[in-house]
Write an enzyme that holds these catalytic residues in place. Structure first.
Site, mmCIF file in Angstrom:
data_model
loop_
_atom_site.group_PDB
_atom_site.id
_atom_site.type_symbol
_atom_site.label_atom_id
_atom_site.label_comp_id
_atom_site.label_asym_id
_atom_site.label_seq_id
_atom_site.Cartn_x
_atom_site.Cartn_y
_atom_site.Cartn_z
ATOM 1 N N LYS A 1 9.574 -2.206 3.963
ATOM 2 C CA LYS A 1 10.734 -2.058 4.853
ATOM 3 C C LYS A 1 10.664 -3.075 5.972
ATOM 4 O O LYS A 1 9.604 -3.337 6.522
ATOM 5 C CB LYS A 1 10.683 -0.640 5.451
ATOM 6 N N LYS B 1 9.890 -8.316 5.788
ATOM 7 C CA LYS B 1 10.877 -8.956 6.666
ATOM 8 C C LYS B 1 11.583 -10.039 5.887
ATOM 9 O O LYS B 1 11.019 -10.615 4.951
ATOM 10 C CB LYS B 1 10.182 -9.589 7.876
ATOM 11 N N HIS C 1 0.837 -1.198 0.000
ATOM 12 C CA HIS C 1 0.000 0.000 0.000
ATOM 13 C C HIS C 1 0.874 1.250 0.000
ATOM 14 O O HIS C 1 0.548 2.264 -0.594
ATOM 15 C CB HIS C 1 -0.901 -0.038 1.235
HETATM 16 P P1 NAD Z 1 20.508 -9.536 18.669
HETATM 17 O O1 NAD Z 1 20.844 -10.706 17.864
HETATM 18 O O2 NAD Z 1 21.392 -8.333 18.624
HETATM 19 O O3 NAD Z 1 20.352 -9.926 20.225
HETATM 20 C C1 NAD Z 1 19.505 -10.920 20.717
HETATM 21 C C2 NAD Z 1 20.082 -11.385 22.043
HETATM 22 O O4 NAD Z 1 19.142 -12.267 22.676
HETATM 23 C C3 NAD Z 1 21.396 -12.164 21.892
HETATM 24 O O5 NAD Z 1 22.357 -11.638 22.777
HETATM 25 C C4 NAD Z 1 20.993 -13.592 22.247
HETATM 26 O O6 NAD Z 1 22.058 -14.327 22.830
HETATM 27 C C5 NAD Z 1 19.881 -13.342 23.236
HETATM 28 N N1 NAD Z 1 19.004 -14.497 23.434
HETATM 29 C C6 NAD Z 1 18.603 -15.410 22.519
HETATM 30 N N2 NAD Z 1 17.797 -16.327 23.093
HETATM 31 C C7 NAD Z 1 17.694 -15.980 24.395
HETATM 32 C C8 NAD Z 1 17.013 -16.533 25.505
HETATM 33 N N3 NAD Z 1 16.265 -17.619 25.376
HETATM 34 N N4 NAD Z 1 17.117 -15.909 26.704
HETATM 35 C C9 NAD Z 1 17.858 -14.803 26.852
HETATM 36 N N5 NAD Z 1 18.523 -14.218 25.828
HETATM 37 C C10 NAD Z 1 18.444 -14.806 24.627
HETATM 38 O O7 NAD Z 1 19.005 -9.157 18.244
HETATM 39 P P2 NAD Z 1 18.286 -7.750 18.368
HETATM 40 O O8 NAD Z 1 18.514 -6.999 17.115
HETATM 41 O O9 NAD Z 1 18.590 -7.143 19.679
HETATM 42 O O10 NAD Z 1 16.761 -8.225 18.331
HETATM 43 C C11 NAD Z 1 16.088 -8.706 19.484
HETATM 44 C C12 NAD Z 1 14.587 -8.596 19.274
HETATM 45 O O11 NAD Z 1 14.247 -7.239 19.002
HETATM 46 C C13 NAD Z 1 14.041 -9.417 18.101
HETATM 47 O O12 NAD Z 1 12.731 -9.842 18.434
HETATM 48 C C14 NAD Z 1 13.956 -8.397 16.985
HETATM 49 O O13 NAD Z 1 13.005 -8.744 16.003
HETATM 50 C C15 NAD Z 1 13.531 -7.177 17.770
HETATM 51 N N6 NAD Z 1 13.813 -5.891 17.096
HETATM 52 C C16 NAD Z 1 15.075 -5.570 16.688
HETATM 53 C C17 NAD Z 1 15.312 -4.330 16.092
HETATM 54 C C18 NAD Z 1 16.692 -3.868 15.689
HETATM 55 O O14 NAD Z 1 16.826 -2.697 15.306
HETATM 56 N N7 NAD Z 1 17.724 -4.677 15.780
HETATM 57 C C19 NAD Z 1 14.234 -3.454 15.885
HETATM 58 C C20 NAD Z 1 12.961 -3.808 16.316
HETATM 59 C C21 NAD Z 1 12.772 -5.035 16.933
#
Ligand code: NAD
Length: 468
Positions: free
Chosen positions: A78, A114, A73
């Site tokens: 993104k 995504k 839309h």
């Molecule tokens: P990342 O890979 O940088 O970090 C994730 C962390 O979670 C890692 O350190 C990992 O070891 C840890 N982890 C994994 N399983 C775990 C568990 N069972 N218990 C405790 N810790 C655990 O990822 P991120 O970019 O920080 O993303 C994390 C979440 O945030 C995801 O759901 C992602 O979709 C969401 N998110 C990320 C962004 C972004 O800009 N990176 C933006 C919006 C949402």
């Protein structure tokens, strides 16, 4: 006939089912035509593909990957790219749908998308990861699932600036001379077309979201908490990009980080932890367990049930379920991860009167600053570069006018502190803060107008549906 005890067990709803359930709950409060609602909810296109990579031992491994574009839309679409051994098509579609609603909420003019590659990145060398990332980029380029005006990836779980620079470089090679090529991906390193503040943006946005929620005297009174971020006891799950920066900014704004959970276990210290020290300790010892002064919790998920004011899940989806929701002690759930709360848990939280600040709004700081990066790439100029001197000169003129009117001379130090030197980071952070505050108030106002919606998540989805 003997019946297997698992024969008639219905599978647990998927993350995609959960996102759709949240949508359907909100749709009851919208006056849209049912066909239109179905169109908004449906994922427009998914590209599922596999490709071979030759690994160090000469063996070939076939890797599965996806890119989903939920809504066309608004273009471009993104959304991040995730590297995770748990990813599948349904998860990618759920995350793409959340992106559509998220962009609508923070008024970022993109459709949701995504991507994912089903790998555990820790099992590969940097060189192998580069080969996988470049091949992925080739594949999505071939099918026109990437481009500055088509679909713009960004970092997510398991990826960061390094992967984004490989994507930008590969795309640039495939599109020599395309003036806007750098805008094909965001979350790039600053030296390669990135923007100040993108790395920290999701965590910083979470802090702004929590601050805004804690500013409401009425909401805090209902929860039995004091107004403001100061002194709020926070537990964070996941010390990655989102969790680390959210912990850092909340702590720097007066909150106390009492617990941290990672894969190997969790640590608790009611006097407060410092996320940078924990990361440094983990680098040195290979674990967060054993940090001097903190208590170890061997089962990581138990940390979700610690005594605290704010619980901030920032790892993966479906960690707060109908099973553990009744035992959660936090009064506020700040969703850093996408989809950490299942609808069952959400129901329990609603009944218990907890405040859930939903993912679809709370972690939108990343896409907001990605939008700024995309604009910067398209305009080919660093934010603030054109008008920095003009703004400083205007401030100087104002100070001189005040001096003439009052007869008082400002000291050089006072002058310097009063003159705005607007650099890129300041512009990005102020744009992000404004976006998070405005979006929170819009969702809160929506809930005031339709209290029967019952919670911020439903109100956020209603706002998003109305704008999608
Ligand atoms: P990342 O890979 O940088 O970090 C994730 C962390 O979670 C890692 O350190 C990992 O070891 C840890 N982890 C994994 N399983 C775990 C568990 N069972 N218990 C405790 N810790 C655990 O990822 P991120 O970019 O920080 O993303 C994390 C979440 O945030 C995801 O759901 C992602 O979709 C969401 N998110 C990320 C962004 C972004 O800009 N990176 C933006 C919006 C949402």
């Amino acid at each position: 006939m003997a019946v297997s005890p698992t024969a008639d067990r219905t599978p647990a709803p998927s993350f995609e089912d959960n996102v759709n359930a949240y949508f359907d709950r909100a749709a009851r409060f919208c006056r849209h035509d049912p066909g239109l609602l179905e169109q908004i909810r449906t994922c427009n296109s998914v590209y599922a593909f596999s490709f071979p990579v030759r690994l160090g031992d000469g063996k070939i491994e076939v890797i599965q990957a996806w890119r989903a574009e939920h809504s066309h839309h608004k273009l471009p679409t993104k959304g991040g790219i995730r590297y995770s051994a748990q990813s599948d098509e349904s998860e990618v579609k759920a995350l793409a749908a959340l992106m559509t609603y998220k962009c609508a909420l923070v008024d970022v003019p993109f459709g949701g998308a995504k991507g994912a590659i089903r790998i555990d990145p820790s099992r590969y060398t940097v060189e192998q990861l580069e080969r996988i990332t470049r091949r992925y980029t080739h594949e999505i380029d071939r099918k026109q699932f990437i481009g500055p005006g088509i679909d713009v990836p960004a970092p997510d779980y398991g990826t960061g600036e390094r992967e984004m620079s490989w994507i930008a470089d590969t795309y640039g090679q495939l599109h020599t001379g395309e003036l806007q090529a750098l805008a094909c991906v965001t979350g790039k390193p600053i030296t390669e077309g990135g923007i100040q503040g993108r790395r920290e943006a999701t965590g910083r946005g979470l802090m702004y979201a929590l601050s805004e929620a804690c500013r409401s005297a009425d909401d805090m009174r209902t929860l039995g908490l004091s107004v403001g971020l100061e002194g709020k006891r926070i537990v964070v799950q996941g010390l990655g990009n989102v969790g680390y920066h959210a912990a850092k900014f909340c702590r720097e704004h007066g909150a106390v980080l009492v617990g941290l959970a990672e894969r190997e276990g969790a640590i608790f210290n009611p006097k407060g932890l410092n996320e940078a020290e924990v990361v440094e300790f983990r680098k040195r010892t290979g674990s967060i367990l054993g940090l001097p002064g903190a208590t170890d919790i061997l089962r990581s998920a138990d940390a979700l049930e610690l005594d605290c004011d704010v619980l901030l899940p920032a790892a993966l989806e479906n960690v707060l379920t109908g099973e553990n929701a009744p035992r959660i002690k936090a009064k506020v759930i700040l969703e850093g991860a996408n989809g950490p709360t299942t609808p069952d848990a959400d129901e329990v939280f609603r009944e218990r009167g907890l405040l859930v600040i939903p993912d679809v709004y709370a972690n939108a700081g990343g896409v907001t600053v990605s939008y700024f990066e995309w604009l910067k790439n398209l305009s080919h100029v660093r934010l603030g570069r054109m008008d920095r001197r003009r703004e400083a000169a205007a401030d100087m003129r104002l100070l001189s006018a005040i001096e003439m009117a009052t007869g008082r001379k400002f000291s050089e130090r006072e002058r310097q502190s009063l003159v705005t030197v607007t650099d890129e980071a300041a512009i990005v952070n102020s744009g992000l803060e404004d976006t998070m505050i405005v979006a929170y108030q819009e969702i809160r106002d929506g809930l005031r107008r339709q209290p029967e919606a019952g919670d911020l998540r439903t109100a956020a989805f209603v706002t998003a549906i109305t704008r999608s």
